[in-house]
Design an enzyme around this catalytic site. Sequence first.
Site, mmCIF file in Angstrom:
data_model
loop_
_atom_site.group_PDB
_atom_site.id
_atom_site.type_symbol
_atom_site.label_atom_id
_atom_site.label_comp_id
_atom_site.label_asym_id
_atom_site.label_seq_id
_atom_site.Cartn_x
_atom_site.Cartn_y
_atom_site.Cartn_z
ATOM 1 N N ARG A 175 0.839 -1.211 0.000
ATOM 2 C CA ARG A 175 0.000 0.000 0.000
ATOM 3 C C ARG A 175 0.869 1.254 0.000
ATOM 4 O O ARG A 175 0.435 2.309 -0.426
ATOM 5 C CB ARG A 175 -0.850 0.058 1.293
ATOM 6 C CG ARG A 175 -1.992 -0.887 1.358
ATOM 7 C CD ARG A 175 -2.549 -0.959 2.792
ATOM 8 N NE ARG A 175 -3.127 0.277 3.303
ATOM 9 C CZ ARG A 175 -4.391 0.622 3.178
ATOM 10 N NH1 ARG A 175 -5.224 -0.152 2.540
ATOM 11 N NH2 ARG A 175 -4.845 1.753 3.696
ATOM 12 N N ARG A 179 9.525 6.015 -3.422
ATOM 13 C CA ARG A 179 9.867 6.872 -4.554
ATOM 14 C C ARG A 179 11.245 7.523 -4.443
ATOM 15 O O ARG A 179 11.717 7.777 -3.346
ATOM 16 C CB ARG A 179 8.877 8.028 -4.760
ATOM 17 C CG ARG A 179 7.692 8.178 -3.922
ATOM 18 C CD ARG A 179 6.904 9.397 -4.408
ATOM 19 N NE ARG A 179 5.473 9.145 -4.296
ATOM 20 C CZ ARG A 179 4.733 9.548 -3.273
ATOM 21 N NH1 ARG A 179 5.265 10.250 -2.313
ATOM 22 N NH2 ARG A 179 3.455 9.255 -3.242
ATOM 23 N N ARG A 252 -8.414 -7.029 13.865
ATOM 24 C CA ARG A 252 -7.527 -6.290 14.757
ATOM 25 C C ARG A 252 -8.324 -5.087 15.276
ATOM 26 O O ARG A 252 -9.026 -4.425 14.498
ATOM 27 C CB ARG A 252 -6.290 -5.837 13.975
ATOM 28 C CG ARG A 252 -5.181 -5.319 14.837
ATOM 29 C CD ARG A 252 -4.506 -6.410 15.637
ATOM 30 N NE ARG A 252 -3.430 -5.848 16.449
ATOM 31 C CZ ARG A 252 -3.077 -6.346 17.630
ATOM 32 N NH1 ARG A 252 -3.681 -7.404 18.140
ATOM 33 N NH2 ARG A 252 -2.080 -5.792 18.305
ATOM 34 N N ARG A 283 0.450 5.541 16.609
ATOM 35 C CA ARG A 283 0.525 6.902 16.073
ATOM 36 C C ARG A 283 -0.145 7.898 17.003
ATOM 37 O O ARG A 283 -0.996 7.530 17.815
ATOM 38 C CB ARG A 283 -0.060 7.012 14.657
ATOM 39 C CG ARG A 283 -1.297 6.218 14.375
ATOM 40 C CD ARG A 283 -1.617 6.187 12.851
ATOM 41 N NE ARG A 283 -2.791 5.342 12.612
ATOM 42 C CZ ARG A 283 -3.201 4.924 11.424
ATOM 43 N NH1 ARG A 283 -2.569 5.279 10.343
ATOM 44 N NH2 ARG A 283 -4.270 4.147 11.303
ATOM 45 N N GLU A 303 -3.115 6.131 19.373
ATOM 46 C CA GLU A 303 -3.794 4.941 18.841
ATOM 47 C C GLU A 303 -3.055 3.687 19.300
ATOM 48 O O GLU A 303 -1.895 3.487 18.933
ATOM 49 C CB GLU A 303 -3.773 5.066 17.312
ATOM 50 C CG GLU A 303 -4.870 4.324 16.616
ATOM 51 C CD GLU A 303 -4.919 4.705 15.124
ATOM 52 O OE1 GLU A 303 -5.129 5.885 14.794
ATOM 53 O OE2 GLU A 303 -4.731 3.798 14.304
ATOM 54 N N TYR A 351 -9.795 -5.122 3.359
ATOM 55 C CA TYR A 351 -9.082 -3.935 3.841
ATOM 56 C C TYR A 351 -9.416 -2.776 2.894
ATOM 57 O O TYR A 351 -8.562 -2.258 2.189
ATOM 58 C CB TYR A 351 -7.581 -4.247 3.820
ATOM 59 C CG TYR A 351 -6.667 -3.318 4.583
ATOM 60 C CD1 TYR A 351 -7.130 -2.184 5.233
ATOM 61 C CD2 TYR A 351 -5.303 -3.596 4.666
ATOM 62 C CE1 TYR A 351 -6.254 -1.352 5.921
ATOM 63 C CE2 TYR A 351 -4.424 -2.770 5.346
ATOM 64 C CZ TYR A 351 -4.913 -1.657 5.974
ATOM 65 O OH TYR A 351 -4.041 -0.839 6.654
ATOM 66 N N ASP A 353 -10.419 0.920 1.599
ATOM 67 C CA ASP A 353 -10.392 2.342 1.926
ATOM 68 C C ASP A 353 -11.775 2.917 1.612
ATOM 69 O O ASP A 353 -12.608 2.247 0.990
ATOM 70 C CB ASP A 353 -9.312 3.051 1.102
ATOM 71 C CG ASP A 353 -7.938 2.904 1.743
ATOM 72 O OD1 ASP A 353 -7.871 2.843 2.989
ATOM 73 O OD2 ASP A 353 -6.944 2.848 1.003
#
Length: 368
Positions: A175, A179, A252, A283, A303, A351, A353
């Site tokens: 995901r 770069r 989870r 996070r 989190e 999963y 989005d």
Amino acid sequence: MEEKKYDYLIVGAGLFGSVFAHEMTKKGKKCLVIDKREHKGGNIYCEEINGINVHKYGAHIFHTSNKEIWDYVNSFVEFNRYTNSPIAEFEGKLYNLPFNMNTFYQLWGVKTPEEAKAKIDEQRAAYSYIKEPKNLEEQALVLGGKDIYEKLIKGYTEKQWGRPATEIPAFIIRRLPFRFNFDNNYFNDTYQGIPIGGYNKLIEGMLEGVEVRTGVNYFKEKEELDALAEKTVFTGKIDEFFNYQFGKLEYRSLHFEHEQLNTPNYQGNAVINYTDKKVPFTRIIEHKHFEFGTQDNTIITREYPHEFSKDNEPYYPINDDKNQALYEKYKNLANKQSKYIFGGRLADYKYYDMHNVIDAALETVKKL
Ligand code: FAD
Ligand code: UDP
């Protein structure tokens, strides 16, 4: 035969249920949406506290490359120009994400793409024997080598998923972009942003003119609720729908610790990931930055990932081979139900989005 009061009973006022209800209402169908939570929106719900939209179920950034979907969400609410560019903290040092020239400079001092490629090739060389990565650890080592894996991936991943990275599917790390330029944008998508005024506006727009009852658990009165409508759209957990007859799917979960602080700017960024395994949370989100807030105080959320049980929420499907095989059994059963339609992250055990969920809901409507 007795005339039903509704065409569709929709279980779940999250994105899937809301898009479905909106589209069917537009077609003149009568919909009733229920949700066991006390609010609409599912996991994208925000609570406004002191003028700050707090993402109650985790940070949500909308992104898509599908113009149709971008235009669709913009027809309900305007989006701002927020671009996600999280920072990672490991052993007291900060690194840019996703993995790009800034990160490579911070890790190794390399300044040009050529130097960075050479360094990464050197790091990857040790794993050239891995031809087809079988799990997240192998995939990460093949992509970026040992330093990136150990500093920025392993700790975060093992906290997030609660199992060794060798037991987590490889697709999860794919995901993230990789770069050789100085672009800190976390997503490769063409369009990105946060609804101006928050996600509740998006959901309110979709559910305008639709009857919604919150605080209603479908399973507590399934027969009576089903009897109200011709068809039921179910967006909850698929294993629960079928009474766990083949066994429980694993998910989870997360625990969110929200804190209000008397400072205008706590961390200077919406998202900071803690990639060190010794830090118990993954996070810290500082919500005001999603909307460029100028309030004189702030709200942050730590989190903490943990196991799913009946007392908390199933946030992430665990798409390993074992769970996927179990899901397929439920899916076979689901395909045989003419009264029921299944969709969304929990019923499809995917999963997804947000843009995937909207796409899936629009496709479901098209097929009917
Ligand atoms: P949900 O939002 O889960 O809605 C399902 C609803 O069904 C819930 O409200 C639930 O209460 C209700 N329900 C379940 N069972 C019953 C029952 N028995 N009776 C009544 N109601 C019931 N996506 C992105 O695009 N960008 C992001 O940045 C992003 N960040 C995320 C961060 C986190 C922490 C998580 C968990 C997800 C994130 N996502 C993100 C994914 C996004 O949240 C989902 O794709 C989307 O919200 C799923 O919508 P849904 O309608 O399928 O499910
Ligand atoms: N990940 C990581 N380090 C990071 C951020 C993400 O190793 O700093 C890995 C981790 O395994 C995570 C996956 O990449 O589960 C996908 O990250 P993403 O940010 O897309 O997760 P989400 O927002 O869906 O929780």
